[in-house]
Design an enzyme around this catalytic site. Structure first.
Site, short mmCIF file in Angstrom:
data_model
loop_
_atom_site.label_atom_id
_atom_site.label_comp_id
_atom_site.label_asym_id
_atom_site.label_seq_id
_atom_site.Cartn_x
_atom_site.Cartn_y
_atom_site.Cartn_z
CG ASP A 408 -1.88 1.12 1.23
OD1 ASP A 408 -2.80 1.08 0.41
OD2 ASP A 408 -1.74 2.04 2.03
CG ASP A 712 -1.09 2.39 6.66
OD1 ASP A 712 -1.91 2.08 5.78
OD2 ASP A 712 -0.62 3.53 6.77
CG ASN A 715 -7.97 0.50 3.34
OD1 ASN A 715 -7.37 1.01 4.28
ND2 ASN A 715 -7.50 0.52 2.12
#
Length: 875
Positions: A408, A712, A715
């Site tokens: 991410d 982190d 989601n």
């Protein structure tokens, strides 16, 4: 604790019974709305369903609550004598069901549930029974020292050591994380009940409560916006969207839904609670993770297959030896002048059985589970010193075979902190973040003053302690970036704000893309200065003049306007978020004529444009390069727009020549076949949702890739749970993400992933080294035992069962300690990863095993048959 604001006298409820009665549904529920309807509005957000329910006002009526009064403290609705009992029976409580705890006995059974250990236990039981029989009734019954029990007991001891080591490690880990999870959010929130503000614990929130919201709040439940001013939420931890979201009513055309886990950046207001506990957005994700069961790692699967194959070969060799020695003995008995008595024959048959059992025991590498356990324990201890907390020991060795890392962007690759890196003011260009001070000092004095005044005044961000207790700028990320720019230039925004009380404020809106603040001009009673900032193209359209190189105002002609458009486009092409600043002076009469809703955005004076970027974490580029060097593909997944994603990926070295970027909606529209066709080239996914990340991991695993996932936010947790190895951030990561992960990066540094990769490969190498050593010796021992027993005159092997087992045990333990505690070498990243379906024992390993075993068998057989002659020893 109950606290009432001044003038907050209790009011009569609007609904009958003050929220204590109302129309009931046909199914007996006292409420005219179902819990399922409420949760359906939120995941995904569905404004149309809210409209069908009549909007926020009718929703409150259906929940039997007056927004101005709130719930009654002693509400009695439906069955039950306790307050809120009927409401909670329909909509649930704001607590998650306790996860089923695992006992030490269950962990011990789980550790024992291993084919190798079970096979060793069976062999140990048979060996112990035969040994005890041999000591009491067999050929060794007259021996002074009874050692027949040793081999079986030694194997049992090895099995117990392995099982208890694994179980104790897992038990300590479970206790640690149970303690962490048991510590609920020990905080209170403000709700409106009986017309007063009441502070209650988050576990006491009910559906229908009117939750009061202030800047800095982290929302513990799902709700629908009722009223407020300038409310902006950061839902990046829940949705992956890094942009702040303006909240409002449906009539205002804004997002009315507030998700649990969202953080209030600015504004105040209230919302009606519509989902709590397991039905909330946060609760659903937490409950989904509990149902997920970790699958066996690639190494575990390969070891299971190897143990089964060794068992088959060992049993085959034992049966062949048993049959061969039995036939040989019976033939010798038949050819003897006199048939031996039955007692001697029985004793000899027992000796043959012992030899066969010894072959099985020697063939099985009983030190292998111990070597794996020691190697994992050693590696995870070292990884903790490097900043990695390993929650699942097996994740360490799984990481060694990782072929893909899906990461991410926000908070993992980048610092999740917007920073001014480019700028163009008064004909001067800021080329990099490091040149901010020189850039500012080169500006004309008058331009500096108006620039810093606009940055400080026209903003709602402020400096204070964040949720970790660190002093930082809090508010809109873009405004925080501008305040950070001002701080670097020597600005004390508090002093500027204290000296200039705003006469009028027009908050930033997503529709107008601007924020405007009007302040009195110092030293003048009738003049006011309008400061505007916002989307560059919109602000530029409102400007008729600009600040030139000398700091003076000049006419904004078509040539200058085209040049400014070019500057803005250049920043945008670098995926920078651009913010323009402008101002003008107006009179008191002009101020009085200004609309209360629409800012005076006309005839502005252009000051400049700032390019804002979320910078990469230090060392990310090198870490990505190390992954590529190790043959590991890095893919970036983010909720940002595709231009920003491309730029960050290029800077990090993720997006390479020939690589492709795609958005989440485009990815979802592809068929599984087209997704598989795209995967080899896909390096960036933008505007992704949690489901997109899950699909990505599933497709990669369908291609037999070993997938590591970093994230982190809340989601990210479903994908973290699904991946072979999940990494979460120890500092910026949410508790949901940490719960879903296998490894927690305590320093939030992407470089720690490379360290995990190194140690994972070291574990795999250690296991392979031990296997090569162990199998070489075991094959030698089995062949030597078989050959020497078959070719000897009395059917006895070169080594007795006791000698073989003791050598085997000592060799296993010492070899496990020596080979399982080797660290990674510098060259460990210079080779491609082992594929999920690759053989545990490679061709090179088999070549060494067979070659060494053959050499040792030949030498030993030569010494057995001709050793006395070679060394000139007496017979």
């Amino acid at each position: 604790m109950v606290s009432a604001r001044s003038g907050g006298a209790e009011r009569e409820p609007l609904l009958p019974g003050g929220g204590g009665s109302g129309p009931a549904r046909s199914d007996g529920s006292p409420f005219s709305v179902k819990a399922e309807q409420l949760t359906a509005m939120l995941d995904p957000k569905d404004p149309e369903l809210l409209r069908e329910l009549g909007g926020a006002a009718q929703l409150c009526a259906a929940l039997q609550v007056d927004p101005a009064v709130g719930l009654q403290q002693r509400e009695q609705i439906g069955a039950g004598s306790e307050p809120f009992q009927g409401r909670r029976a329909v909509f649930g409580r704001n607590v998650l069901p306790e996860a089923q705890t695992v006992t030490f006995w269950q962990l011990l059974c789980a550790a024992y549930d291993d084919r190798t250990l079970i096979m060793l236990t069976i062999a140990a039981a048979v060996s112990l029974a035969v040994g005890v029989y041999d000591d009491t009734l067999g050929s060794h019954r007259d021996d002074e020292v009874k050692v027949g029990w040793v081999e079986g007991a030694a194997i049992f001891l090895a099995v117990l050591v392995v099982c208890f080591t694994n179980a104790i490690n897992d038990y300590q880990k479970e206790k640690q994380f149970q303690k962490l999870n048991a510590k609920k959010e020990d905080r209170t929130v403000k709700v409106r009940r009986d017309g007063c503000e009441v502070e209650i614990g988050v576990q006491e929130i009910n559906v229908g409560d009117i939750l009061l919201i202030e800047p800095g709040d982290i929302i513990p439940v799902d709700g629908v916006f009722l009223d407020g001013h300038n409310m902006t939420c950061d839902e990046s931890s829940a949705t992956g969207e890094s942009d702040a979201i303006k909240k409002g009513t449906l009539d205002q055309g804004r997002d009315p839904f507030i998700l649990s886990g969202a953080k209030i950046l600015e504004g105040v207001g209230s919302m009606v609670v519509v989902a709590v506990g397991p039905r909330s957005f946060y609760g659903k994700i937490m409950m989904a993770m509990r149902h997920g069961e970790g699958s066996e790692t690639p190494l575990q699967l390969k070891l299971d297959v190897l143990a089964e194959q060794i068992a088959k070969y060992g049993m085959s060799a034992a049966i062949l030896l048993l049959v061969t020695l039995t036939v040989k003995y019976l033939v010798n008995c038949a050819l003897a002048p006199e048939f031996p008595p039955m007692s001697i024959m029985f004793s000899h048959f027992v000796s043959i059985v012992i030899e066969a059992i010894t072959v099985v025991v020697v063939a099985v590498p009983e030190g292998l589970p111990m070597a794996v356990t020691i190697s994992l324990a050693y590696a995870t201890t070292k990884m903790m010193r490097d900043g990695n907390l390993v929650r699942q020991l097996a994740a360490c060795e799984t990481m060694g075979g990782a072929t893909v890392v899906c990461t991410d962007k926000t908070g993992t690759l980048t610092q999740n902190r917007m920073t001014v890196v480019r700028g163009y003011v008064a004909g001067r260009e800021l080329a990099s973040r490091s040149g901010v001070r020189d850039f500012f000092e080169a500006l004309p004095q008058a331009t500096r003053a108006v620039l810093l005044e606009g940055v400080a005044i026209n903003s709602t961000a402020f400096e204070g302690p964040d949720d970790k207790g660190n002093i930082d700028f809090i508010g809109s990320k873009s405004e925080c970036a501008l305040l950070g720019f001002g701080k670097t230039c020597g600005l004390d925004y508090r002093c500027v704000r204290a000296d200039h009380t705003p006469a009028r404020v027009y908050p930033f809106s997503s529709e107008k893309k601007t924020m405007t603040t009007i302040i009195p001009v110092p030293g003048s009673a009738d003049r006011f200065r309008v400061h505007a900032k916002g989307a560059s193209e919109i602000v530029l359209r409102a400007c008729t003049r600009y600040v030139d190189q000398d700091g003076a105002e000049a006419e904004l002609d078509d040539k200058v306007r085209a040049e400014l458009h070019q500057r803005i486009s250049a920043f945008a092409n670098k995926a920078l978020r651009t913010f323009a600043l402008a101002y003008k002076e107006i009179s008191r009469d002009e101020l009085a004529a200004c609309s209360a809703d629409d800012a005076p955005l006309s005839a502005l004076v252009w000051v400049g444009v700032m390019g804002i970027q979320d910078p990469l974490r230090p060392g990310v580029h090198q870490a990505v390069a190390d992954c590529h060097r190790a043959g590991v593909i890095v893919r970036m997944i983010t909720g940002d727009n595709i231009e920003t994603a491309r730029a960050i990926a290029r800077d990090a070295g993720i997006l390479t020549k020939g690589g492709q970027a795609i958005t989440g909606p485009e990815w979802r529209r592809l068929s599984p076949e087209r997704q598989h066709a795209l995967l080899p080239r896909l390096q960036v996914m933008a505007r992704s949702s949690p489901m997109d990340k899950q699909i990505m991991v599933e497709r990669l695993q369908e291609r037999h890739e070993v997938v590591a996932m970093t994230g982190d936010g809340t989601n990210d947790s479903p994908a973290l749970k699904l991946a072979d190895v999940g990494f979460s951030m120890g500092i910026a990561g949410t508790e949901v993400a940490k719960e879903a992960s296998d490894i927690i990066l305590m320093d939030d540094d992407f470089k720690s992933i490379v360290k995990s990769l190194r140690w994972g490969r070291a574990v795999n190498d250690s296991v392979r080294k031990f296997l090569q050593f162990q199998l070489t010796v075991n094959i030698t021992a089995v062949l030597l035992t078989f050959a020497s027993a078959v070719f000897s005159a009395d059917g006895q092997s070169a080594l007795t069962a006791v000698q073989l087992l003791w050598v085997n045990m000592i060799m296993d333990t010492l070899a496990a300690l020596a080979l399982a505690t080797e660290g990674p070498t510098d060259s460990i990243l210079e080779r491609p990863p082992q594929q999920r379906n690759s053989a545990l024992i490679t061709f090179e390993m088999w070549r060494m095993i067979i070659g060494q075993a053959s050499f040792q068998v030949v030498i030993n057989m030569l010494l057995l048959s001709h050793g006395l002659e070679i060394f000139h020893l007496p017979a």
